[in-house]
Design a protein around this motif. Structure first.
Motif, PDB file in Angstrom:
ATOM      1  N   PRO A 210       0.833   8.795 -16.859  1.00 26.39           N
ATOM      2  CA  PRO A 210       0.233   7.518 -16.445  1.00 26.39           C
ATOM      3  C   PRO A 210       1.237   6.684 -15.648  1.00 26.39           C
ATOM      4  CG  PRO A 210       0.045   7.849 -18.837  1.00 26.39           C
ATOM      5  CD  PRO A 210       0.915   8.944 -18.312  1.00 26.39           C
ATOM      6  N   LYS A 211       0.705   5.746 -14.860  1.00 29.60           N
ATOM      7  CA  LYS A 211       1.564   4.892 -14.026  1.00 29.60           C
ATOM      8  C   LYS A 211       2.664   4.217 -14.842  1.00 29.60           C
ATOM      9  CE  LYS A 211      -1.791   3.386 -10.556  1.00 29.60           C
ATOM     10  NZ  LYS A 211      -2.444   2.177 -10.007  1.00 29.60           N
ATOM     11  N   ALA A 212       2.286   3.627 -15.960  1.00 28.55           N
ATOM     12  CA  ALA A 212       3.265   2.883 -16.757  1.00 28.55           C
ATOM     13  C   ALA A 212       4.410   3.784 -17.217  1.00 28.55           C
ATOM     14  CB  ALA A 212       2.576   2.244 -17.961  1.00 28.55           C
ATOM     15  N   GLU A 213       4.107   5.024 -17.597  1.00 24.59           N
ATOM     16  CA  GLU A 213       5.154   5.937 -18.053  1.00 24.59           C
ATOM     17  C   GLU A 213       6.043   6.360 -16.887  1.00 24.59           C
ATOM     18  OE1 GLU A 213       7.571   8.058 -20.608  1.00 24.59           O
ATOM     19  OE2 GLU A 213       6.123   6.458 -20.990  1.00 24.59           O
ATOM     20  N   VAL A 214       5.468   6.550 -15.708  1.00 25.46           N
ATOM     21  CA  VAL A 214       6.278   6.874 -14.528  1.00 25.46           C
ATOM     22  C   VAL A 214       7.269   5.747 -14.271  1.00 25.46           C
ATOM     23  CG1 VAL A 214       6.231   7.188 -12.015  1.00 25.46           C
ATOM     24  CG2 VAL A 214       4.596   8.408 -13.460  1.00 25.46           C
ATOM     25  N   VAL A 215       6.791   4.508 -14.301  1.00 26.57           N
ATOM     26  CA  VAL A 215       7.669   3.353 -14.053  1.00 26.57           C
ATOM     27  C   VAL A 215       8.753   3.284 -15.120  1.00 26.57           C
ATOM     28  CG1 VAL A 215       7.755   0.829 -13.963  1.00 26.57           C
ATOM     29  CG2 VAL A 215       5.917   2.063 -12.785  1.00 26.57           C
ATOM     30  N   ARG A 216       8.387   3.469 -16.405  1.00 27.02           N
ATOM     31  CA  ARG A 216       9.395   3.442 -17.476  1.00 27.02           C
ATOM     32  C   ARG A 216      10.454   4.514 -17.250  1.00 27.02           C
ATOM     33  NH1 ARG A 216       4.920   1.774 -20.743  1.00 27.02           N
ATOM     34  NH2 ARG A 216       4.263   3.908 -21.105  1.00 27.02           N
ATOM     35  N   ARG A 217      10.026   5.725 -16.891  1.00 25.44           N
ATOM     36  CA  ARG A 217      10.997   6.810 -16.681  1.00 25.44           C
ATOM     37  C   ARG A 217      11.881   6.556 -15.469  1.00 25.44           C
ATOM     38  NH1 ARG A 217       8.505  12.592 -18.560  1.00 25.44           N
ATOM     39  NH2 ARG A 217       7.660  11.862 -20.526  1.00 25.44           N
ATOM     40  N   LEU A 218      11.317   5.983 -14.419  1.00 27.55           N
ATOM     41  CA  LEU A 218      12.139   5.648 -13.255  1.00 27.55           C
ATOM     42  C   LEU A 218      13.170   4.585 -13.613  1.00 27.55           C
ATOM     43  CD1 LEU A 218       9.443   5.699 -10.442  1.00 27.55           C
ATOM     44  CD2 LEU A 218      11.382   7.264 -10.692  1.00 27.55           C
ATOM     45  N   ILE A 219      12.782   3.634 -14.428  1.00 29.29           N
ATOM     46  CA  ILE A 219      13.729   2.616 -14.874  1.00 29.29           C
ATOM     47  C   ILE A 219      14.849   3.261 -15.670  1.00 29.29           C
ATOM     48  CG2 ILE A 219      14.036   0.631 -16.416  1.00 29.29           C
ATOM     49  CD1 ILE A 219      11.144  -0.210 -15.536  1.00 29.29           C
ATOM     50  N   ARG A 220      14.483   4.117 -16.615  1.00 30.01           N
ATOM     51  CA  ARG A 220      15.499   4.804 -17.421  1.00 30.01           C
ATOM     52  C   ARG A 220      16.406   5.666 -16.551  1.00 30.01           C
ATOM     53  NH1 ARG A 220      10.845   6.682 -21.021  1.00 30.01           N
ATOM     54  NH2 ARG A 220      10.381   4.787 -22.162  1.00 30.01           N
TER      55      ARG A 220
ATOM     56  N   GLU B 205       0.835  -1.204   0.000  1.00 30.72           N
ATOM     57  CA  GLU B 205       0.000   0.000   0.000  1.00 30.72           C
ATOM     58  C   GLU B 205       0.868   1.251   0.000  1.00 30.72           C
ATOM     59  OE1 GLU B 205      -3.292   0.128   2.714  1.00 30.72           O
ATOM     60  OE2 GLU B 205      -3.694  -2.002   2.437  1.00 30.72           O
ATOM     61  N   ALA B 206       1.973   1.209   0.747  1.00 30.47           N
ATOM     62  CA  ALA B 206       2.866   2.373   0.807  1.00 30.47           C
ATOM     63  C   ALA B 206       3.487   2.652  -0.563  1.00 30.47           C
ATOM     64  CB  ALA B 206       3.962   2.142   1.853  1.00 30.47           C
ATOM     65  N   ASP B 207       3.926   1.596  -1.252  1.00 27.15           N
ATOM     66  CA  ASP B 207       4.512   1.798  -2.580  1.00 27.15           C
ATOM     67  C   ASP B 207       3.469   2.255  -3.584  1.00 27.15           C
ATOM     68  OD1 ASP B 207       7.084   1.247  -1.792  1.00 27.15           O
ATOM     69  OD2 ASP B 207       7.031  -0.858  -2.431  1.00 27.15           O
ATOM     70  N   GLU B 208       2.250   1.746  -3.478  1.00 27.68           N
ATOM     71  CA  GLU B 208       1.170   2.202  -4.363  1.00 27.68           C
ATOM     72  C   GLU B 208       0.918   3.686  -4.133  1.00 27.68           C
ATOM     73  OE1 GLU B 208      -2.076   2.708  -6.978  1.00 27.68           O
ATOM     74  OE2 GLU B 208      -0.403   1.310  -6.958  1.00 27.68           O
ATOM     75  N   GLN B 209       0.944   4.111  -2.866  1.00 26.38           N
ATOM     76  CA  GLN B 209       0.746   5.529  -2.551  1.00 26.38           C
ATOM     77  C   GLN B 209       1.873   6.368  -3.154  1.00 26.38           C
ATOM     78  OE1 GLN B 209      -1.794   7.203  -1.245  1.00 26.38           O
ATOM     79  NE2 GLN B 209      -0.638   9.092  -1.578  1.00 26.38           N
ATOM     80  N   ARG B 210       3.110   5.870  -3.046  1.00 25.97           N
ATOM     81  CA  ARG B 210       4.245   6.589  -3.636  1.00 25.97           C
ATOM     82  C   ARG B 210       4.098   6.676  -5.154  1.00 25.97           C
ATOM     83  NH1 ARG B 210       7.283   3.155   0.147  1.00 25.97           N
ATOM     84  NH2 ARG B 210       7.767   4.459   1.934  1.00 25.97           N
ATOM     85  N   LEU B 211       3.648   5.592  -5.774  1.00 21.72           N
ATOM     86  CA  LEU B 211       3.444   5.607  -7.218  1.00 21.72           C
ATOM     87  C   LEU B 211       2.366   6.619  -7.590  1.00 21.72           C
ATOM     88  CD1 LEU B 211       4.043   4.556 -10.046  1.00 21.72           C
ATOM     89  CD2 LEU B 211       2.484   2.639  -9.585  1.00 21.72           C
ATOM     90  N   GLN B 212       1.295   6.678  -6.815  1.00 22.53           N
ATOM     91  CA  GLN B 212       0.231   7.657  -7.078  1.00 22.53           C
ATOM     92  C   GLN B 212       0.764   9.082  -6.928  1.00 22.53           C
ATOM     93  OE1 GLN B 212      -2.566   7.163  -8.460  1.00 22.53           O
ATOM     94  NE2 GLN B 212      -2.648   4.958  -8.303  1.00 22.53           N
TER      95      GLN B 212
END
Length: 142
Positions: A36-46, A20-27
């Motif tokens: 969007p969530k997927a783009e945030v994750v892609r950019r964090l990976i990059r 839940e804490a990580d979901e909140q951080r992602l939000q």
């Protein structure tokens, strides 16, 4: 079921469970970046492997403002070059203050952009527990 050779393979996907804490951080990241969530994750990976700059919403607005300044510098240079081609330019020695001023503006813009991308990317990696060795040793030295 076997995949037909004529059917193209879909892009790789990641499916994961979050606390839940990580979901909140992602939000929070979604709200911060306006993506969007997927783009945030892609950019964090990059960003975690220095594949590109990671900018906050505030930094993105600053980049837009800096780009406007760069365009103004470009227009000024274009005007100077047109005057030179028309034979209306003054001696190069007389234009030195202008060139120095332009150089200072460009250098300041470069410094600000570098600070934004490097500092914010480093912050993201540290918060993700992905600090690079150079960043870790740099913190120990400072």
């Amino acid at each position: 079921m076997a995949r037909s050779a004529s059917v193209p393979r879909r892009k790789p996907r990641l499916r994961t469970e979050l606390s839940e804490a990580d979901e909140q951080r992602l939000q929070e990241a979604v709200a911060l970046f306006g993506l969007p969530k997927a783009e945030v994750v892609r950019r964090l990976i990059r960003a975690s492997v220095q594949a590109g700059p990671a900018l906050s919403a505030d930094n993105t607005r600053a980049v837009v403002e800096l780009a406007q300044q760069v365009r103004m510098v470009g227009r000024n240079l274009s005007q100077v070059l047109r005057a030179i081609h028309r034979g209306q330019a003054v001696r190069i020695e007389d234009t030195e203050p202008v060139w120095r001023g332009l150089h200072e503006v460009v250098a300041a813009i470069n410094d600000e952009l570098t600070e934004m991308t490097v500092a914010y990317g480093s912050k993201l990696r540290r918060h993700a527990g992905l600090a690079l060795r150079a960043e870790i040793s740099g913190e120990d030295a400072g």
